[in-house]
Design an enzyme around this catalytic site. Sequence first.
Site, PDB file in Angstrom:
ATOM      1  N   PHE A  43      41.947  50.976  54.043  1.00  0.00           N
ATOM      2  CA  PHE A  43      40.919  50.271  53.277  1.00  0.00           C
ATOM      3  C   PHE A  43      39.689  51.161  53.084  1.00  0.00           C
ATOM      4  O   PHE A  43      38.789  50.799  52.319  1.00  0.00           O
ATOM      5  CB  PHE A  43      40.452  49.017  54.025  1.00  0.00           C
ATOM      6  CG  PHE A  43      41.473  47.918  54.145  1.00  0.00           C
ATOM      7  CD1 PHE A  43      41.523  46.895  53.216  1.00  0.00           C
ATOM      8  CD2 PHE A  43      42.372  47.891  55.201  1.00  0.00           C
ATOM      9  CE1 PHE A  43      42.448  45.863  53.329  1.00  0.00           C
ATOM     10  CE2 PHE A  43      43.300  46.862  55.326  1.00  0.00           C
ATOM     11  CZ  PHE A  43      43.336  45.849  54.385  1.00  0.00           C
TER      12      PHE A  43
ATOM     13  N   THR B  17      42.765  49.492  43.570  1.00  0.00           N
ATOM     14  CA  THR B  17      42.024  48.553  42.733  1.00  0.00           C
ATOM     15  C   THR B  17      42.565  48.490  41.306  1.00  0.00           C
ATOM     16  O   THR B  17      43.092  49.482  40.790  1.00  0.00           O
ATOM     17  CB  THR B  17      40.531  48.985  42.703  1.00  0.00           C
ATOM     18  OG1 THR B  17      39.861  48.311  41.650  1.00  0.00           O
ATOM     19  CG2 THR B  17      40.370  50.479  42.451  1.00  0.00           C
ATOM     20  N   ASP B  18      42.353  47.344  40.669  1.00  0.00           N
ATOM     21  CA  ASP B  18      42.728  47.215  39.252  1.00  0.00           C
ATOM     22  C   ASP B  18      41.883  48.124  38.357  1.00  0.00           C
ATOM     23  O   ASP B  18      42.226  48.358  37.198  1.00  0.00           O
ATOM     24  CB  ASP B  18      42.624  45.751  38.778  1.00  0.00           C
ATOM     25  CG  ASP B  18      41.241  45.127  38.919  1.00  0.00           C
ATOM     26  OD1 ASP B  18      40.304  45.803  39.401  1.00  0.00           O
ATOM     27  OD2 ASP B  18      41.090  43.943  38.531  1.00  0.00           O
ATOM     28  N   GLU B  19      40.773  48.648  38.907  1.00  0.00           N
ATOM     29  CA  GLU B  19      39.881  49.475  38.076  1.00  0.00           C
ATOM     30  C   GLU B  19      40.536  50.789  37.660  1.00  0.00           C
ATOM     31  O   GLU B  19      40.078  51.448  36.731  1.00  0.00           O
ATOM     32  CB  GLU B  19      38.563  49.721  38.813  1.00  0.00           C
ATOM     33  CG  GLU B  19      37.921  48.398  39.179  1.00  0.00           C
ATOM     34  CD  GLU B  19      36.448  48.462  39.548  1.00  0.00           C
ATOM     35  OE1 GLU B  19      35.770  49.412  39.169  1.00  0.00           O
ATOM     36  OE2 GLU B  19      35.997  47.516  40.215  1.00  0.00           O
TER      37      GLU B  19
ATOM     38  N   TYR C 293      33.921  56.008  40.547  1.00  0.00           N
ATOM     39  CA  TYR C 293      34.635  55.207  41.560  1.00  0.00           C
ATOM     40  C   TYR C 293      36.106  55.080  41.185  1.00  0.00           C
ATOM     41  O   TYR C 293      36.999  55.411  41.971  1.00  0.00           O
ATOM     42  CB  TYR C 293      33.989  53.814  41.708  1.00  0.00           C
ATOM     43  CG  TYR C 293      34.867  52.823  42.462  1.00  0.00           C
ATOM     44  CD1 TYR C 293      35.242  53.053  43.787  1.00  0.00           C
ATOM     45  CD2 TYR C 293      35.314  51.649  41.845  1.00  0.00           C
ATOM     46  CE1 TYR C 293      36.054  52.144  44.471  1.00  0.00           C
ATOM     47  CE2 TYR C 293      36.124  50.742  42.528  1.00  0.00           C
ATOM     48  CZ  TYR C 293      36.493  50.996  43.841  1.00  0.00           C
ATOM     49  OH  TYR C 293      37.301  50.103  44.512  1.00  0.00           O
TER      50      TYR C 293
ATOM     51  N   LYS D   3      39.483  56.554  43.058  1.00  0.00           N
ATOM     52  CA  LYS D   3      40.567  55.704  43.560  1.00  0.00           C
ATOM     53  C   LYS D   3      41.902  56.108  42.914  1.00  0.00           C
ATOM     54  O   LYS D   3      42.940  56.122  43.582  1.00  0.00           O
ATOM     55  CB  LYS D   3      40.271  54.227  43.280  1.00  0.00           C
ATOM     56  CG  LYS D   3      39.142  53.632  44.104  1.00  0.00           C
ATOM     57  CD  LYS D   3      39.400  53.623  45.602  1.00  0.00           C
ATOM     58  CE  LYS D   3      40.490  52.673  46.013  1.00  0.00           C
ATOM     59  NZ  LYS D   3      40.661  52.663  47.493  1.00  0.00           N
TER      60      LYS D   3
END
Length: 340
Positions: free
Chosen positions: A84, A128-130, A152, A156
Amino acid sequence: MKTVLITGGAGFIGSNYVRYALQEHADWRAVVYDKLTYAGNLDNLKDVAQHFGQRYAFVRGDIADSKAVTAVLREYRPGTIINFAADTHVDRSLMEPGSFIMTDVYGTYVLLEAAREFKVERYHQVSTDEVYGQVLEGRSTEEDKLHTRSPYSASKAGGDLMCLAYHTSFNVPVTITRGSNNIGPYQYPEKAVPLFVTNAIDGIPLPLYGDGLQQRDYQYVLDHCEGIDAVVQKGQPGEVYNVGSGAETSNIDMAHAILDLLGKPYSLIQPITDRPGHDRRYALDTSKVRSLGWSSRHAFAQAIEKTVRWYVDNEWWWRKLKTGEYLEYYKRQYAGRELV
Ligand code: NAD
Ligand code: TYD
């Protein structure tokens, strides 16, 4: 006993997951490894340390420090690593991208090397969906190309690609979940929902970027934890799984819901200059994780109600965070951006 190393376990989602996993798996021992950045907080795990003292350990350390990571693996010999740990806030990534690359990309590489050396049975990456970038129509599936737009999300995506490369090249048993926006207990009050809730409690303006019509899939953090757990237990190595509620809410509707629940006026909403490169919409196709037997249990209305109630009931947790470094960040981020 099965030992699980949970990196970033003192943050928002990580601490919720540690609590959930120790309740759910009586034969698990959780070792939390966390640098305790501004977003990491041992208060998030206070009750866990009290209730699960025998099956819980905490080690302070950086995932980008390979010596320290090797030492923790040598000492505890975890069969599973769940990562995480990350720098997580888009607005901070616009101010200081370097630390995002160090933790989210390089730190992931360090953990993957350790997973390979110690032959762990599962390495799980929380993503993440980003990474899909903004999706103006339809829903992102796990096969979609990555179109990152912020430092960011780019960091990721770098971490995700490194995980897949370690699976392909070195057979490390990697799984990845790509979650949508989480809301719930213990979220650092820089993120929109806890920021708006705690500001509204104090009667301070809610800084809404641009027209507030951006759409997010706000899921309750425990739903996300259950989705991660389903993938850790039943997911196939080398595979990616989207985890989200499947419903979208605009930011203005999210702000209205918070103000309604608190009985505060909509006039507290303060439109401000938009975030540069602000992704307009994220939306996930979650059929793959649902095929493992998981489903989201909270609609937005329930998720936001539980969330608001928690912040009302837990001022001890957030009030001391909104001091010092937080106030400096707040000024740097928001001063002079008011539109009306
Ligand atoms: P958070 O910012 O609340 O917590 C991050 C934790 O990682 C903190 O405890 C921090 O101390 C720790 N950390 C940071 N850098 C570290 C380092 N170099 N070494 C060790 N520990 C370090 O984040 P969160 O919201 O709980 O997010 C957890 C993960 O879930 C992240 O990987 C994030 O990208 C992902 N995610 C978050 C959301 C969301 O809505 N918050 C949605 C989808 C995915
Ligand atoms: P955030 O919680 O930062 O999550 P993310 O950008 O990773 O989705 O923001 C959620 C949404 O709220 C996003 O569309 C940006 C918006 N937002 C505001 O309008 N005002 C704010 O002060 C913040 C932090 C976010």
